[in-house]
Enzyme design. Sequence first.
Site, PDB file in Angstrom:
ATOM      1  N   CYS A  89       0.832  -1.200   0.000  1.00 16.08           N
ATOM      2  CA  CYS A  89       0.000   0.000   0.000  1.00 16.08           C
ATOM      3  C   CYS A  89       0.869   1.252   0.000  1.00 16.08           C
ATOM      4  O   CYS A  89       0.997   1.951   1.003  1.00 16.08           O
ATOM      5  CB  CYS A  89      -0.955   0.019   1.183  1.00 16.08           C
TER       6      CYS A  89
ATOM      7  N   CYS B 223      -5.960   2.040  -5.031  1.00 17.12           N
ATOM      8  CA  CYS B 223      -5.382   2.722  -3.866  1.00 17.12           C
ATOM      9  C   CYS B 223      -6.280   3.889  -3.488  1.00 17.12           C
ATOM     10  O   CYS B 223      -6.196   4.963  -4.094  1.00 17.12           O
ATOM     11  CB  CYS B 223      -3.973   3.213  -4.195  1.00 17.12           C
TER      12      CYS B 223
END
EC number: 1.8.5.8
Length: 454
Positions: free
Chosen positions: A201, A383
């Site tokens: 991430c 994301c």
Amino acid sequence: MVPLVAVVLGSRAQLFACLLRLGTQQAGLLQLHTGASHAARNHYEVLVLGGGSGGITMAARMKRKVGAENVAIVEPSERHFYQPIWTLVGAGAKQLSSSGRPMASVIPSGVEWIKARVTELNPDKNCIHTDNDEQISYRYLIIALGIQLNYEKIKGLPEGFAHPKIGSNYSVKTVEKTWKALQDFKEGNAIFTFPNTPVKCAGAPQKIMYLSEAYFRKTGKRSKANIIFNTSLGAIFGVKKYADALQEIIRERNLTVNYKQNLIEVRADKQEAVFENLDKPGETQVISYEMLHVTPPMGPPDVLKTSPVADAAGWVDVDKETLQHKRYPNVFGIGDCTNLPTSKTAAAIGKITSSISLFLKKMSPRGTYCNKNKSLYDGYTSCPLVTGYNRVILAEFGYKAEPLETFPFDQSKERLSMYVMKADLMPFLYWNMMLRGYWGGPAILRKLFHLGMS
């Protein structure tokens, strides 16, 4: 039926009403694992290494293809965490307790849970070894061992976390320390870091910066805070469309971004962080801090580094379109532990698991794929870039760093609807659909959105 457009574009009250109705309709499909015990065996049709997002999801899908009794998961942890929510935990918007559940409750019912740690992979003999001296063989192996956090590669860590003013949203042990540091902030430098390694991430290191800035504004401390993002990268984001939007936010909120700066030491007793200039190796800078958020260096799990399945850097060496190992046709890699040239995010798992499931369905008895020209996985990555306590830019893109957006509007804009999806809808889908093997990636959101519009 409440249309999904009310979920995506409406209030939280509408969201929960829709989810409640959805949960009732799907009750027969979404039953949790009851923890029934099974006699351990030493051979399985499908053996899954890792009980994270990818491992659990793949086991659920494989259960329906080969039967639960023919699938096993090797995982030592007692708890399973939905880690994407830790960004909000570190900013005080969610409770840590909401992110975890007992591992037994997410293991697909009937699938064997081998509560052990993998110590060796032997793909030439189609077997693995565990730390309780078991040897387990397989027909197909799915490696989903995740990524390893290496705090110790920063001098002064992890022992520095015993001091105040420092936290990290990447560990269950330190995420609440981020929120404590945020609350205790008085005045000075608030520093946020991005290491000189691959990370899972990759947007998370800057998400907490935006949330902290919003918190400082809300509490009247913004004028006393100098907010610094020191990143080892040369750009704020890898996709131009979203990078341009983020640069505008950085300018408007008066945030300082320093590129090619890598955290190499934390002097927690003095509240000092030491950075190396990657453009001038050996050149360092010491910056004092009132708050420090550390994104740790990361790498492949130790068990993979010297394994035959690893590439030169230690990652599982897979074909980027099929997720099949380049040398062992009955071995597949999924998620953070692979060398896929894309961001490592949980949101991509749904698309990846669908790809592997389709791929295995098309395998011939001899292990040869019957349609090698068909691309299965396009590198899809999602994301949700949290830019405030009620705003998100939903970045979605593929291998070529081109946007692959789900919704028929400009996702580079900050939106409340995307925050609701990140904070409330996605956790629901994760626990109740993805881990049950019913989540196939963004296509389901597209279908539901257009259904709501019709």
